[in-house]
Scaffold this active site. Structure first.
Site, PDB file in Angstrom:
ATOM      1  N   GLN A   1     -36.496  27.106  47.615  1.00  0.00           N
ATOM      2  CA  GLN A   1     -37.328  27.556  48.743  1.00  0.00           C
ATOM      3  C   GLN A   1     -37.555  26.414  49.737  1.00  0.00           C
ATOM      4  O   GLN A   1     -37.930  25.311  49.348  1.00  0.00           O
ATOM      5  CB  GLN A   1     -38.672  28.080  48.200  1.00  0.00           C
ATOM      6  CG  GLN A   1     -39.597  28.635  49.257  1.00  0.00           C
ATOM      7  CD  GLN A   1     -39.044  29.903  49.923  1.00  0.00           C
ATOM      8  OE1 GLN A   1     -38.470  30.768  49.280  1.00  0.00           O
ATOM      9  NE2 GLN A   1     -39.223  30.006  51.231  1.00  0.00           N
TER      10      GLN A   1
ATOM     11  N   LYS B   1     -40.176  37.460  46.336  1.00  0.00           N
ATOM     12  CA  LYS B   1     -38.786  37.476  45.876  1.00  0.00           C
ATOM     13  C   LYS B   1     -38.733  37.714  44.363  1.00  0.00           C
ATOM     14  O   LYS B   1     -37.896  38.478  43.873  1.00  0.00           O
ATOM     15  CB  LYS B   1     -38.098  36.156  46.241  1.00  0.00           C
ATOM     16  CG  LYS B   1     -37.850  36.011  47.743  1.00  0.00           C
ATOM     17  CD  LYS B   1     -37.411  34.605  48.123  1.00  0.00           C
ATOM     18  CE  LYS B   1     -37.293  34.461  49.642  1.00  0.00           C
ATOM     19  NZ  LYS B   1     -37.018  33.087  50.079  1.00  0.00           N
TER      20      LYS B   1
ATOM     21  N   ASP C   1     -28.168  31.997  49.042  1.00  0.00           N
ATOM     22  CA  ASP C   1     -28.790  31.863  50.362  1.00  0.00           C
ATOM     23  C   ASP C   1     -27.750  31.682  51.465  1.00  0.00           C
ATOM     24  O   ASP C   1     -28.077  31.777  52.648  1.00  0.00           O
ATOM     25  CB  ASP C   1     -29.735  30.650  50.375  1.00  0.00           C
ATOM     26  CG  ASP C   1     -31.195  31.058  50.230  1.00  0.00           C
ATOM     27  OD1 ASP C   1     -31.509  32.237  50.494  1.00  0.00           O
ATOM     28  OD2 ASP C   1     -32.008  30.199  49.866  1.00  0.00           O
TER      29      ASP C   1
END
Ligand code: NAP
Length: 312
Positions: free
Chosen positions: A98, A54, A124
């Protein structure tokens, strides 16, 4: 006839090429690039790989991307204070924590951390505000993986409206948003999970079958209606030889890769499905690249919305 393989990498490259000029235009307009803060807690090797991918993708495509690392021993309060700092930062438009978080943080740690992220920076799509907007089919930033699946279907010319879709898996980050995104595109959607009875029978009704459970080779040929589109979201790092030997024949490329590396990333869909499905995403190279590129898109969107709101 073998299924058409849907090339997620090629579609991700196409999206990246479309997003890049918009990122550059934002940077010119705002006097700074869209900014992403990624928080990684602990040393989970798979998480470290995802975060590296990412960061690399963000950096190569004109975003500012900063990594905040915390040790596995960090407390939930410490993590929330990092999130708070990113919430207040002018340079960061998006925040990604994460998952999974270390077990020691407690069973509801992920929920509490996702709740702590400012809704406007939720790239997200996990914040309750984003989820609520998704449920009501209002404009929002939706979770990257299921949004990527929709891009993959639409750009591969696979119709969604009026199709029967079955999603196996009901997590907040993949299964549920996947089902909602399909529903909002007028599919008739069924969600399956570990308590579903006759799962293969239900799955076999699907024109579009999405599996997101994390069980290598779980979806066998008897789960698939001939000609159906099968989307394999599952990614499991397999290190035991028995699983690899159950799934791949001796001499196959996958077996050879395992022999060389001692591990293999394996999807939920059994290799035999290629002979039944009409279209199929490979693992790796299917859904994964889309997840990474959707983060660019979502960060740009969050940055543009913040800039617009400031101008009001
Ligand atoms: P998760 O939170 O563990 O959820 C798994 C879901 O699968 C649950 O709803 C569970 O049902 C269901 N399930 C488990 N075993 C089952 C079985 N035997 N039969 C039917 N349903 C079963 O996982 P997740 O975060 O959604 O991720 C799912 C998979 O997608 C994982 O392999 C993950 O690594 C992968 N993933 C890939 C990407 C990508 O970019 N390719 C991104 C995200 C996730 P219950 O709810 O009943 O327990």
């Amino acid at each position: 006839m073998a299924a058409r393989l849907l090339n997620g990498q090629a579609i991700a490259d196409q999206i990246r090429a479309e997003v890049r000029p918009a990122i550059d235009a934002f940077t010119a307009r705002a006097g700074r690039p869209p900014g992403l803060g990624i928080v990684l807690v602990g040393d989970d090797p798979a998480s470290a790989i995802y975060v590296r991918l990412k960061l690399k993708s963000a950096g190569e495509n004109g975003l500012r991307a900063d990594l905040e690392r915390l040790p596995a021993s960090a407390s939930l309060a410490e993590l929330v204070s990092v999130v708070d700092r990113l919430n207040r930062s002018d340079a960061h438009d998006g925040i990604l924590v994460q998952s999974p978080l270390p077990d020691a943080m407690g069973p509801d740690a992920e929920r509490r951390v996702f709740d702590a992220i400012a809704a406007e920076k939720d790239v997200d799509g996990f914040h309750p505000t984003s989820v609520g907007r998704l449920v009501q089919n209002r404009p929002t930033i939706a979770a990257g993986t299921p949004s990527g699946v929709i891009e993959l279907l639409e750009r591969s010319g696979i119709g969604i409206a009026s199709q029967r879709a079955v999603v196996i898996g009901r997590s907040d980050i993949v299964g549920k948003p996947m089902a909602l995104l399909l529903l909002h595109r007028n599919a008739t959607v069924t969600i399956c999970h570990s308590r579903t009875t006759d799962l293969a029978v239900v799955a076999r009704q699907a024109d579009i079958l999405v599996s997101a459970i994390g069980r290598p080779g779980f979806v066998t040929a008897d789960f698939v209606k001939p000609g159906a589109t099968v989307i394999d979201v599952g990614t499991t790092h397999v290190t035991d030889r028995a699983t690899v030997e159950r799934l791949y024949i001796a001499g196959s490329v996958r077996r050879e890769t395992f022999n060389r590396r001692g591990s293999l990333v394996v999807g939920d869909v059994h290799p035999e499905v290629v002979d039944v499905a009409g279209a199929l995403t490979p693992v790796p190279g299917g859904v994964g690249p889309l997840t990474v590129v959707m983060l660019l898109k979502n960060t740009l969107r969050a940055a543009e919305l913040r800039l617009e709101n400031r101008g009001r």
